[in-house]
Design a protein around this motif. Structure first.
Motif, PDB file in Angstrom:
ATOM      1  N   ASP A  98       0.862  -1.175   0.000  1.00 45.50           N
ATOM      2  CA  ASP A  98       0.000   0.000   0.000  1.00 45.50           C
ATOM      3  C   ASP A  98       0.902   1.230   0.000  1.00 45.50           C
ATOM      4  N   SER A  99       0.745   2.069  -1.001  1.00 50.34           N
ATOM      5  CA  SER A  99       1.498   3.313  -1.068  1.00 50.34           C
ATOM      6  C   SER A  99       0.595   4.429  -0.564  1.00 50.34           C
ATOM      7  N   LEU A 100       0.932   4.957   0.592  1.00 50.46           N
ATOM      8  CA  LEU A 100       0.178   6.034   1.231  1.00 50.46           C
ATOM      9  C   LEU A 100       1.047   7.279   1.283  1.00 50.46           C
ATOM     10  N   PRO A 101       0.467   8.440   1.507  1.00 45.34           N
ATOM     11  CA  PRO A 101       1.296   9.650   1.619  1.00 45.34           C
ATOM     12  C   PRO A 101       2.384   9.526   2.696  1.00 45.34           C
ATOM     13  N   SER A 102       2.152   8.685   3.700  1.00 48.18           N
ATOM     14  CA  SER A 102       3.122   8.539   4.790  1.00 48.18           C
ATOM     15  C   SER A 102       4.169   7.459   4.531  1.00 48.18           C
ATOM     16  N   GLY A 103       4.065   6.717   3.423  1.00 47.61           N
ATOM     17  CA  GLY A 103       5.066   5.701   3.126  1.00 47.61           C
ATOM     18  C   GLY A 103       4.470   4.500   2.421  1.00 47.61           C
ATOM     19  N   ILE A 104       5.312   3.502   2.199  1.00 48.18           N
ATOM     20  CA  ILE A 104       4.892   2.267   1.542  1.00 48.18           C
ATOM     21  C   ILE A 104       4.869   1.163   2.590  1.00 48.18           C
ATOM     22  N   LEU A 139       5.498 -20.907   1.356  1.00 51.06           N
ATOM     23  CA  LEU A 139       4.343 -21.050   0.470  1.00 51.06           C
ATOM     24  C   LEU A 139       4.067 -19.794  -0.349  1.00 51.06           C
ATOM     25  N   VAL A 140       4.991 -18.846  -0.321  1.00 50.66           N
ATOM     26  CA  VAL A 140       4.874 -17.649  -1.165  1.00 50.66           C
ATOM     27  C   VAL A 140       5.500 -17.985  -2.509  1.00 50.66           C
ATOM     28  N   GLN A 141       4.677 -18.018  -3.543  1.00 52.03           N
ATOM     29  CA  GLN A 141       5.158 -18.293  -4.887  1.00 52.03           C
ATOM     30  C   GLN A 141       5.618 -17.003  -5.547  1.00 52.03           C
ATOM     31  N   ARG A 142       6.554 -17.146  -6.485  1.00 50.08           N
ATOM     32  CA  ARG A 142       7.068 -15.994  -7.235  1.00 50.08           C
ATOM     33  C   ARG A 142       6.675 -16.160  -8.695  1.00 50.08           C
ATOM     34  N   SER A 143       6.121 -15.116  -9.286  1.00 45.86           N
ATOM     35  CA  SER A 143       5.649 -15.164 -10.665  1.00 45.86           C
ATOM     36  C   SER A 143       6.524 -14.310 -11.572  1.00 45.86           C
ATOM     37  N   GLU A 144       6.868 -14.864 -12.724  1.00 45.25           N
ATOM     38  CA  GLU A 144       7.591 -14.103 -13.746  1.00 45.25           C
ATOM     39  C   GLU A 144       6.635 -13.244 -14.567  1.00 45.25           C
ATOM     40  N   SER A 145       5.347 -13.623 -14.586  1.00 46.84           N
ATOM     41  CA  SER A 145       4.405 -12.947 -15.481  1.00 46.84           C
ATOM     42  C   SER A 145       3.482 -11.944 -14.787  1.00 46.84           C
ATOM     43  N   ILE A 146       3.452 -11.933 -13.469  1.00 48.18           N
ATOM     44  CA  ILE A 146       2.581 -11.027 -12.728  1.00 48.18           C
ATOM     45  C   ILE A 146       3.438 -10.225 -11.749  1.00 48.18           C
ATOM     46  N   ALA A 147       3.287  -8.915 -11.780  1.00 45.78           N
ATOM     47  CA  ALA A 147       4.035  -8.052 -10.858  1.00 45.78           C
ATOM     48  C   ALA A 147       3.399  -8.086  -9.472  1.00 45.78           C
ATOM     49  N   THR A 148       4.210  -7.825  -8.472  1.00 46.74           N
ATOM     50  CA  THR A 148       3.707  -7.687  -7.107  1.00 46.74           C
ATOM     51  C   THR A 148       2.738  -6.509  -7.063  1.00 46.74           C
ATOM     52  N   GLY A 149       1.614  -6.706  -6.377  1.00 44.85           N
ATOM     53  CA  GLY A 149       0.585  -5.674  -6.310  1.00 44.85           C
ATOM     54  C   GLY A 149       1.040  -4.431  -5.574  1.00 44.85           C
ATOM     55  N   LEU A 150       0.610  -3.296  -6.081  1.00 50.70           N
ATOM     56  CA  LEU A 150       0.880  -2.005  -5.451  1.00 50.70           C
ATOM     57  C   LEU A 150      -0.388  -1.174  -5.539  1.00 50.70           C
ATOM     58  N   VAL A 151      -0.918  -0.808  -4.378  1.00 49.20           N
ATOM     59  CA  VAL A 151      -2.118   0.022  -4.301  1.00 49.20           C
ATOM     60  C   VAL A 151      -1.677   1.429  -3.914  1.00 49.20           C
ATOM     61  N   VAL A 152      -2.043   2.410  -4.716  1.00 47.61           N
ATOM     62  CA  VAL A 152      -1.679   3.794  -4.431  1.00 47.61           C
ATOM     63  C   VAL A 152      -2.930   4.509  -3.908  1.00 47.61           C
ATOM     64  N   ALA A 153      -2.842   5.001  -2.697  1.00 43.84           N
ATOM     65  CA  ALA A 153      -3.958   5.708  -2.074  1.00 43.84           C
ATOM     66  C   ALA A 153      -3.592   7.175  -1.908  1.00 43.84           C
ATOM     67  N   GLU A 154      -4.517   8.033  -2.274  1.00 45.43           N
ATOM     68  CA  GLU A 154      -4.315   9.463  -2.110  1.00 45.43           C
ATOM     69  C   GLU A 154      -5.339   9.978  -1.100  1.00 45.43           C
ATOM     70  N   ILE A 155      -4.934  10.932  -0.302  1.00 45.87           N
ATOM     71  CA  ILE A 155      -5.818  11.518   0.695  1.00 45.87           C
ATOM     72  C   ILE A 155      -6.375  12.830   0.136  1.00 45.87           C
ATOM     73  N   ASP A 156      -7.685  12.922   0.060  1.00 47.00           N
ATOM     74  CA  ASP A 156      -8.335  14.139  -0.398  1.00 47.00           C
ATOM     75  C   ASP A 156      -8.273  15.167   0.732  1.00 47.00           C
ATOM     76  N   GLU A 157      -7.908  16.376   0.410  1.00 47.56           N
ATOM     77  CA  GLU A 157      -7.760  17.428   1.417  1.00 47.56           C
ATOM     78  C   GLU A 157      -9.101  17.810   2.056  1.00 47.56           C
ATOM     79  N   GLU A 158     -10.197  17.503   1.418  1.00 48.03           N
ATOM     80  CA  GLU A 158     -11.501  17.888   1.958  1.00 48.03           C
ATOM     81  C   GLU A 158     -11.947  16.900   2.925  1.00 48.03           C
TER      82      GLU A 158
END
Length: 95
Positions: free
Chosen positions: A22-28, A76-95
């Motif tokens: 999770d990529s948040l304004p405060s870090g990953i 039991l964590v598999q590694r994939s050559e064809s799928i990237a590790t997930g990254l969710v980018v969250a932005e905080i609305d100032e309102e």
């Protein structure tokens, strides 16, 4: 009696599902509900493993490193050559 069993479980736990960041304004941060549960259970002294699939990329490497550092089993964590590790980018609305 039941509460003491929860505090000192004798059976290992397997968490199945996504491991991502999770990529948040405060870090990953390492994220994904099953991964979060695994890390928290491990911090309470439970033997826990994660079964997930991450990319064979830098984020996947970091995911395995952070889980290992948190004493979560990663065999039991598999590694994939064809799928990237997930990254969710969250932005905080100032309102």
């Amino acid at each position: 009696h039941h509460f003491s069993t929860l505090q000192n479980p004798t059976n290992p736990v397997l968490c199945l599902g996504e491991a991502l960041f999770d990529s948040l304004p405060s870090g990953i941060y390492l994220g994904g509900a099953p991964t979060n549960v695994a890390v928290h259970l491990s911090s309470l002294g439970t033997t826990v493993a994660v079964a997930a699939c991450v990319g064979n990329d830098r984020l996947g490497d970091e995911c395995v490193r952070r889980l290992t550092r948190a004493k979560v089993r990663t065999s039991l964590v598999q590694r994939s050559e064809s799928i990237a590790t997930g990254l969710v980018v969250a932005e905080i609305d100032e309102e």
